[in-house]
Design a protein around this motif. Structure first.
Motif, PDB file in Angstrom:
ATOM      1  N   PRO A 111      -4.028  -4.354 -15.391  1.00 33.73           N
ATOM      2  CA  PRO A 111      -3.070  -3.606 -16.212  1.00 33.73           C
ATOM      3  C   PRO A 111      -3.664  -3.047 -17.507  1.00 33.73           C
ATOM      4  CG  PRO A 111      -2.016  -5.538 -15.317  1.00 33.73           C
ATOM      5  CD  PRO A 111      -3.460  -5.609 -14.889  1.00 33.73           C
ATOM      6  N   HIS A 112      -4.562  -3.817 -18.145  1.00 35.92           N
ATOM      7  CA  HIS A 112      -5.059  -3.328 -19.441  1.00 35.92           C
ATOM      8  C   HIS A 112      -5.917  -2.081 -19.289  1.00 35.92           C
ATOM      9  CE1 HIS A 112      -9.377  -4.457 -19.563  1.00 35.92           C
ATOM     10  NE2 HIS A 112      -9.023  -5.425 -18.739  1.00 35.92           N
ATOM     11  N   GLU A 113      -6.274  -1.763 -18.030  1.00 33.93           N
ATOM     12  CA  GLU A 113      -7.075  -0.554 -17.819  1.00 33.93           C
ATOM     13  C   GLU A 113      -6.206   0.672 -17.549  1.00 33.93           C
ATOM     14  OE1 GLU A 113     -10.957  -2.443 -15.644  1.00 33.93           O
ATOM     15  OE2 GLU A 113      -9.079  -2.518 -14.567  1.00 33.93           O
ATOM     16  N   LEU A 114      -4.881   0.484 -17.551  1.00 28.11           N
ATOM     17  CA  LEU A 114      -3.971   1.579 -17.210  1.00 28.11           C
ATOM     18  C   LEU A 114      -3.261   2.118 -18.444  1.00 28.11           C
ATOM     19  CD1 LEU A 114      -2.181  -0.020 -14.122  1.00 28.11           C
ATOM     20  CD2 LEU A 114      -4.248   1.366 -14.118  1.00 28.11           C
ATOM     21  N   SER A 115      -2.809   3.388 -18.348  1.00 30.71           N
ATOM     22  CA  SER A 115      -1.991   3.952 -19.422  1.00 30.71           C
ATOM     23  C   SER A 115      -0.550   3.437 -19.265  1.00 30.71           C
ATOM     24  CB  SER A 115      -1.998   5.464 -19.325  1.00 30.71           C
ATOM     25  OG  SER A 115      -1.331   5.858 -18.142  1.00 30.71           O
ATOM     26  N   GLY A 116       0.266   3.669 -20.287  1.00 32.07           N
ATOM     27  CA  GLY A 116       1.646   3.194 -20.249  1.00 32.07           C
ATOM     28  C   GLY A 116       2.403   3.729 -19.039  1.00 32.07           C
ATOM     29  N   GLY A 117       2.256   5.004 -18.775  1.00 23.84           N
ATOM     30  CA  GLY A 117       2.960   5.601 -17.641  1.00 23.84           C
ATOM     31  C   GLY A 117       2.540   4.963 -16.326  1.00 23.84           C
ATOM     32  N   MET A 118       1.231   4.721 -16.192  1.00 23.80           N
ATOM     33  CA  MET A 118       0.743   4.099 -14.965  1.00 23.80           C
ATOM     34  C   MET A 118       1.258   2.678 -14.841  1.00 23.80           C
ATOM     35  SD  MET A 118      -3.081   5.581 -15.262  1.00 23.80           S
ATOM     36  CE  MET A 118      -3.901   5.115 -13.759  1.00 23.80           C
ATOM     37  N   LYS A 119       1.321   1.979 -15.962  1.00 20.86           N
ATOM     38  CA  LYS A 119       1.841   0.609 -15.918  1.00 20.86           C
ATOM     39  C   LYS A 119       3.266   0.604 -15.381  1.00 20.86           C
ATOM     40  CE  LYS A 119      -0.837  -1.265 -19.701  1.00 20.86           C
ATOM     41  NZ  LYS A 119      -0.829  -1.561 -21.109  1.00 20.86           N
ATOM     42  N   GLN A 120       4.074   1.590 -15.862  1.00 18.08           N
ATOM     43  CA  GLN A 120       5.460   1.584 -15.423  1.00 18.08           C
ATOM     44  C   GLN A 120       5.572   2.006 -13.960  1.00 18.08           C
ATOM     45  OE1 GLN A 120       7.760  -0.199 -15.631  1.00 18.08           O
ATOM     46  NE2 GLN A 120       8.764   0.322 -17.548  1.00 18.08           N
ATOM     47  N   ARG A 121       4.613   2.819 -13.482  1.00 17.84           N
ATOM     48  CA  ARG A 121       4.595   3.125 -12.042  1.00 17.84           C
ATOM     49  C   ARG A 121       4.377   1.842 -11.251  1.00 17.84           C
ATOM     50  NH1 ARG A 121       3.209   8.824 -10.845  1.00 17.84           N
ATOM     51  NH2 ARG A 121       3.325   9.914 -12.843  1.00 17.84           N
ATOM     52  N   VAL A 122       3.486   0.974 -11.772  1.00 20.66           N
ATOM     53  CA  VAL A 122       3.268  -0.311 -11.106  1.00 20.66           C
ATOM     54  C   VAL A 122       4.564  -1.115 -11.109  1.00 20.66           C
ATOM     55  CG1 VAL A 122       1.949  -2.449 -11.080  1.00 20.66           C
ATOM     56  CG2 VAL A 122       0.849  -0.343 -11.816  1.00 20.66           C
ATOM     57  N   GLY A 123       5.238  -1.123 -12.272  1.00 21.76           N
ATOM     58  CA  GLY A 123       6.493  -1.866 -12.375  1.00 21.76           C
ATOM     59  C   GLY A 123       7.516  -1.357 -11.368  1.00 21.76           C
ATOM     60  N   LEU A 124       7.550  -0.060 -11.193  1.00 22.05           N
ATOM     61  CA  LEU A 124       8.489   0.557 -10.250  1.00 22.05           C
ATOM     62  C   LEU A 124       8.125   0.184  -8.816  1.00 22.05           C
ATOM     63  CD1 LEU A 124      10.895   2.441 -10.183  1.00 22.05           C
ATOM     64  CD2 LEU A 124       9.331   4.394 -10.201  1.00 22.05           C
ATOM     65  N   ALA A 125       6.822   0.298  -8.498  1.00 22.75           N
ATOM     66  CA  ALA A 125       6.366  -0.045  -7.149  1.00 22.75           C
ATOM     67  C   ALA A 125       6.658  -1.504  -6.855  1.00 22.75           C
ATOM     68  CB  ALA A 125       4.872   0.236  -7.011  1.00 22.75           C
ATOM     69  N   ARG A 126       6.452  -2.362  -7.852  1.00 23.44           N
ATOM     70  CA  ARG A 126       6.691  -3.782  -7.648  1.00 23.44           C
ATOM     71  C   ARG A 126       8.157  -4.049  -7.318  1.00 23.44           C
ATOM     72  NH1 ARG A 126       5.554  -7.733 -12.543  1.00 23.44           N
ATOM     73  NH2 ARG A 126       7.293  -6.579 -13.430  1.00 23.44           N
ATOM     74  N   ALA A 127       9.042  -3.364  -8.088  1.00 21.84           N
ATOM     75  CA  ALA A 127      10.471  -3.562  -7.842  1.00 21.84           C
ATOM     76  C   ALA A 127      10.862  -3.047  -6.460  1.00 21.84           C
ATOM     77  CB  ALA A 127      11.282  -2.864  -8.919  1.00 21.84           C
ATOM     78  N   LEU A 128      10.313  -1.884  -6.068  1.00 23.37           N
ATOM     79  CA  LEU A 128      10.685  -1.300  -4.779  1.00 23.37           C
ATOM     80  C   LEU A 128      10.109  -2.093  -3.610  1.00 23.37           C
ATOM     81  CD1 LEU A 128      10.130   2.467  -5.642  1.00 23.37           C
ATOM     82  CD2 LEU A 128      12.328   1.344  -5.195  1.00 23.37           C
ATOM     83  N   GLN A 144       0.839  -1.197   0.000  1.00 20.92           N
ATOM     84  CA  GLN A 144       0.000   0.000   0.000  1.00 20.92           C
ATOM     85  C   GLN A 144       0.875   1.248   0.000  1.00 20.92           C
ATOM     86  OE1 GLN A 144      -3.215  -0.766  -0.351  1.00 20.92           O
ATOM     87  NE2 GLN A 144      -3.289   1.394  -0.943  1.00 20.92           N
ATOM     88  N   GLY A 145       1.932   1.198   0.814  1.00 21.95           N
ATOM     89  CA  GLY A 145       2.849   2.334   0.899  1.00 21.95           C
ATOM     90  C   GLY A 145       3.527   2.630  -0.427  1.00 21.95           C
ATOM     91  N   PHE A 146       3.965   1.578  -1.098  1.00 23.29           N
ATOM     92  CA  PHE A 146       4.675   1.793  -2.365  1.00 23.29           C
ATOM     93  C   PHE A 146       3.728   2.235  -3.476  1.00 23.29           C
ATOM     94  CE2 PHE A 146       7.736  -0.791  -0.089  1.00 23.29           C
ATOM     95  CZ  PHE A 146       8.875  -0.058  -0.310  1.00 23.29           C
ATOM     96  N   ILE A 147       2.481   1.738  -3.408  1.00 23.50           N
ATOM     97  CA  ILE A 147       1.501   2.199  -4.389  1.00 23.50           C
ATOM     98  C   ILE A 147       1.269   3.693  -4.213  1.00 23.50           C
ATOM     99  CG2 ILE A 147      -0.943   2.040  -5.034  1.00 23.50           C
ATOM    100  CD1 ILE A 147      -0.740  -0.966  -4.420  1.00 23.50           C
ATOM    101  N   LYS A 148       1.281   4.129  -2.945  1.00 29.16           N
ATOM    102  CA  LYS A 148       1.120   5.554  -2.658  1.00 29.16           C
ATOM    103  C   LYS A 148       2.336   6.324  -3.170  1.00 29.16           C
ATOM    104  CE  LYS A 148      -0.239   8.645   1.062  1.00 29.16           C
ATOM    105  NZ  LYS A 148       0.813   9.127   1.965  1.00 29.16           N
ATOM    106  N   MET A 149       3.514   5.749  -2.932  1.00 30.41           N
ATOM    107  CA  MET A 149       4.751   6.422  -3.334  1.00 30.41           C
ATOM    108  C   MET A 149       4.782   6.703  -4.837  1.00 30.41           C
ATOM    109  SD  MET A 149       8.648   5.033  -2.984  1.00 30.41           S
ATOM    110  CE  MET A 149       9.128   5.352  -1.318  1.00 30.41           C
ATOM    111  N   VAL A 150       4.282   5.759  -5.622  1.00 30.00           N
ATOM    112  CA  VAL A 150       4.302   5.984  -7.075  1.00 30.00           C
ATOM    113  C   VAL A 150       3.029   6.688  -7.558  1.00 30.00           C
ATOM    114  CG1 VAL A 150       5.804   4.019  -7.514  1.00 30.00           C
ATOM    115  CG2 VAL A 150       3.330   3.714  -7.618  1.00 30.00           C
ATOM    116  N   GLY A 151       2.169   7.063  -6.617  1.00 30.19           N
ATOM    117  CA  GLY A 151       0.999   7.873  -6.979  1.00 30.19           C
ATOM    118  C   GLY A 151      -0.118   7.094  -7.628  1.00 30.19           C
ATOM    119  N   LEU A 152      -0.329   5.859  -7.195  1.00 31.43           N
ATOM    120  CA  LEU A 152      -1.387   5.052  -7.807  1.00 31.43           C
ATOM    121  C   LEU A 152      -2.505   4.716  -6.822  1.00 31.43           C
ATOM    122  CD1 LEU A 152       0.379   2.549 -10.215  1.00 31.43           C
ATOM    123  CD2 LEU A 152      -1.068   4.486 -10.788  1.00 31.43           C
ATOM    124  N   THR A 153      -2.532   5.419  -5.686  1.00 34.49           N
ATOM    125  CA  THR A 153      -3.601   5.148  -4.728  1.00 34.49           C
ATOM    126  C   THR A 153      -4.944   5.310  -5.434  1.00 34.49           C
ATOM    127  OG1 THR A 153      -2.158   6.085  -3.068  1.00 34.49           O
ATOM    128  CG2 THR A 153      -4.447   5.722  -2.419  1.00 34.49           C
TER     129      THR A 153
END
Lengths: 288, 265, 257
Positions: free
Chosen positions: B134-151, B118-127
């Protein structure tokens, strides 16, 4: 200069033409209407034009068939052959479920193995192609010899019918698994088992369900045909053969309609499951 | 002298059974200090992505030693996490479930896992998008998810393989700023592979220029721009000097009509 | 040489597996396990059984018995299927009217009418022809229907804008877009038609490939029965793979059919 221009602000678009009830429901009305028309002609033909003596033997009007369905399904009357329709129905259902279950147990693991190993896949490919192209009914005589008259022969035919669509679809689904996603979960430390659980299986699930839909159709077909020849005492296929031999065309059609309804219901149910399970996919590729 | 991430004489040759062998990395050396943001630029097919995969532990090198914090890399580990160019989100999982992947594989229980993510989702601004697919997200949002997942799996090193290459220009600018903000917050060592010199200069403490295949380190360019960086810095004279310096190193390595696709958006 | 082996690796592995299969089958029943000829056979016996019937002309005779109704029924299915399917796709109202009934018929196990068909038409060519027709017509109907509906209106407009007349539209757009659908339908239809011929010949017949399989089964002439089963398999594979090959050759622009 009097020009008849309409100012943008005062121009009112004509209200969209009211869609009539007919226009809104055209496919249903035409489709249902056609079926009703077919039944009406079928029903009235003998009354208006009469039938030759020979044809009478082979003819049952929709009202005859409905009467037969009512007495067999609702009143649960005894068949002129043996038992009640529900006994036969249950026997066929049992065969169907057993045979289909067996094919699932065999097809899923084998499909995963074939999809993951190129060598095994290449070696099995000719056999799968050959068996899938050939109507499995061709094996009925040998199955009869191996399993004897009765239950196991019928099961074997149902199994042979259902196993290949499932196997081929599972295989295709596994093979189609995204290499990138496999690398992703590997990079997070997933082992082979976790790769299968996290990527390969979810990815192939829509394929497997589509295969299941095909397999169910084949299994129902298998039940009918195997019961024609398999020599069991109970089963809807058995009734059909006996009904046609004793010229009970009403019963024959009644059973055919039961099969039809069951097929359509199961297919619709699987379609429903398919849609539920593919919520994660963009709508345009939902139908497979 | 022991650095945080070190590659010593890495050699890697792919030998496809029916085709000619391809040497991707040859005598490849790298030294990176902890907490640094380092970018790698190089011509297409020079082996920079391959190097990330070696560092990640997906591809073992033929010879040479790859180590992180003194430990030799022998396979994937929780101390490293990658952000992939094509996002690599599991399409059948929601945003929240995708972010949880790493912790799930580490065997963290559902409750704490959810809370951490939850914290990392907030950090990347996807709250608010936790339950989207994923198919409901834009490319930028998808990569925010990828970043949050890695972190979320709390790695020491963040590997990023052209993470913004699939995004349009504006989204890319926004994501770069976001990445810098998150980097300050999360304090990771970042290894960032890119095609874009400007991106590399803007983000990094050091830029490594690689030669064409077989890939070798050609030059290490320290980026002496102050931090925090802002958008205006991109038009400063120093920024352009650095860009030119890297370009001059790189241009000799670019073969005309190169044999590989270099047309990244 | 090595590269050649690699390229054909799949094929070689497949061929090897088939040879291995027959070899193992032969070896097992040539000493390892005692062969009960009333229960099982082995490739060498099957082969000699096949050669015996081939030389006496029996194989060809039975084949011809099955081929005639197959051809009649299948050709009728092609013609009727394409006509009905085209109408359904071309006139929306016809499509609406026929779709539910056809779907219900397609989804139901139509083999079930076999006993009735045999009783009405008898065990000869007409009964089998009708059965084959009923089973194989629906794939043609539905695939033609889908194909006509899927014709890209944009392409029609492109041809029209360049001055094409109705004939041009028909031959340059509609036929090429629908044909692959029809042929793919043919692939399904072949399988169903083969079921039709088997059911017809198992159920009541006095000749034909299907009948011979059942007949030799009743006689416990397992080697001969296997020979005819294999003939049937070869025919089925030849048909389906032949169509697949033709599809790839004729429509290389179609991806993933």
């Amino acid at each position: 200069m009097a020009t008849s221009t309409v100012e943008p602000s005062t121009y009112i678009a004509p209200p969209p033409a009211e869609e009539t009830y007919y226009e809104a429901h055209e496919p249903t009305i035409l489709g249902g209407g056609f079926i009703l028309a077919v039944f009406a002609v079928w029903e009235l033909y003998p009354a208006i034009f009469g039938l030759s003596k020979g044809m009478k033997l082979f003819f049952a009007t929709p009202s005859d068939i409905i009467a037969a369905l009512y007495s067999l399904l609702i009143l649960n009357e005894k068949l002129p052959m043996v038992g009640t329709i529900w006994q036969h129905f249950n026997a066929s259902t049992g065969t169907f479920l057993f045979g289909l279950g067996l094919s699932i147990i065999v097809a899923l693991p084998l499909g995963v193995v074939l999809g993951r190993s190129q060598t095994v896949d290449a070696m099995f490919d000719p056999f799968i192609t050959a068996f899938n192209a050939t109507p499995r009914l061709v094996f009925l005589p040998i199955v009869l010899i191996w399993f004897g008259v009765g239950f196991w022969t019928v099961i074997a035919i149902v199994f042979l019918g259902a196993v290949f669509p499932l196997l081929i679809n599972t295989y295709a689904g596994v093979k189609n698994a995204d290499k990138l996603l496999i690398n992703v979960v590997r990079s997070f430390g997933a082992n082979e088992w976790q790769i299968n659980k996290l990527v390969v299986l979810p990815n192939s699930l829509p394929f497997i369900i589509a295969g299941l839909r095909l397999a169910i159709g084949r299994a129902i077909l298998g039940v009918v045909v195997a019961e024609f020849f398999g020599g069991t005492e109970f089963g809807l296929g058995v009734i059909m053969v006996q009904a046609s031999q004793s010229y009970r065309v009403d019963i024959l059609f009644a059973v055919l309609i039961i099969f039809m309804v069951v097929s359509l219901l199961i297919t619709a149910a699987v379609k429903q499951i398919e849609n539920r399970l593919s919520r994660w996919r963009p709508a345009k590729i939902k139908t497979f | 002298m022991s650095s945080y991430i070190s590659a010593e004489n890495i050699n890697l040759t792919f030998r496809p059974k029916n085709r000619e062998a391809v040497t991707a990395l040859s005598e490849f050396n790298i030294d990176i200090e902890q907490g640094q943001f380092v970018s790698i630029v190089g011509p297409s097919g020079c082996g920079k992505s391959t190097f990330l995969n070696v560092l990640l532990g997906l591809i073992p090198p033929n010879t040479g030693v790859m180590s992180v914090n003194g430990r030799t890399v022998t396979g994937p580990g929780t101390d490293r996490a990658m952000v992939f160019q094509e996002f690599g989100l599991l399409p059948w999982r929601t945003v929240a479930h995708n972010v949880e992947l790493g912790l799930e594989l580490q065997g963290v229980a559902k409750g704490p896992r959810r809370e951490t993510c939850q914290g990392f989702i907030k950090m990347v601004g996807l709250t608010g998008f936790e339950n989207h697919y994923p198919h409901e997200l834009s490319g930028g949002m998808k990569q925010r998810v990828g970043l949050a997942r890695a972190l979320a799996s709390d790695p020491d090193v963040l590997l990023m393989d052209e993470p913004f290459a699939a995004l349009d220009a504006q989204t890319r600018d926004i994501m770069q700023a976001e990445l810098l903000r998150i980097w300050h917050e999360a304090k990771k060592t970042v290894l960032f592979v890119t095609h874009q010199i400007e991106e590399a200069v803007y983000l990094s403490d050091h830029v490594i220029v690689m030669t064409k295949r077989p890939g070798r380190t050609k030059k290490l360019v320290p980026i002496d721009l102050p931090r925090p960086r802002d958008y205006e810095m991109r038009v400063s004279p120093r920024f352009n000097e650095l860009k030119l310096e890297i370009w001059n190193e790189l241009k000799d390595e670019l073969s005309v009509g190169g044999d590989e696709d270099s047309g990244h958006a | 040489m090595n590269a050649w082996i690699y390229e054909k690796r799949r094929l070689l592995l497949g061929v090897a597996a088939v040879i291995l299969f027959f070899l193992v089958w032969e070896v097992i029943f040539s000493g390892l396990v005692k062969l009960n000829p009333l229960f099982m056979s082995k490739p060498s016996l099957i082969w000699s059984g096949f050669m015996y019937d081939l030389k006496s002309g029996k194989v060809l005779f039975e084949l011809m018995v099955s081929v005639r109704p197959f051809l009649f029924g299948f050709i009728a299915a092609v013609v009727v299927g394409i006509v009905v399917g085209t109408f359904m796709g071309w006139r929306q109202k016809v499509g609406y009217a026929l779709d539910p009934l056809m779907t219900a018929l397609y989804a139901s196990p139509l083999v079930a009418v076999a006993p009735l068909v045999i009783i009405i038409f008898g065990v000869g060519v007409p009964g089998k022809t009708f059965l084959i027709f009923v089973l194989s017509v629906f794939p043609f109907i539905f695939n033609t229907y889908a194909g006509v509906k899927a014709v890209d209106q944009l392409l029609v407009n492109v041809v029209r804008s360049m001055g094409g007349n109705d004939k041009d539209i028909y031959f340059k757009v509609i036929v090429p877009s629908v044909l692959p659908y029809i042929i793919a339908g043919g692939r399904y239809a072949i399988g169903r038609a083969l079921v039709g011929i088997l059911v017809g010949e198992f159920y009541a017949a006095s000749a034909g490939i299907g009948y011979m399989i059942a007949f030799y089964g009743d006689m416990y002439a397992i080697d001969r029965m296997f020979a005819y089963i294999l003939i049937m398999m070869v025919i089925a594979v030849a048909f389906t793979e032949g169509i697949r090959w033709a599809e790839r050759a004729a429509f290389p622009w179609r991806v993933g059919m």
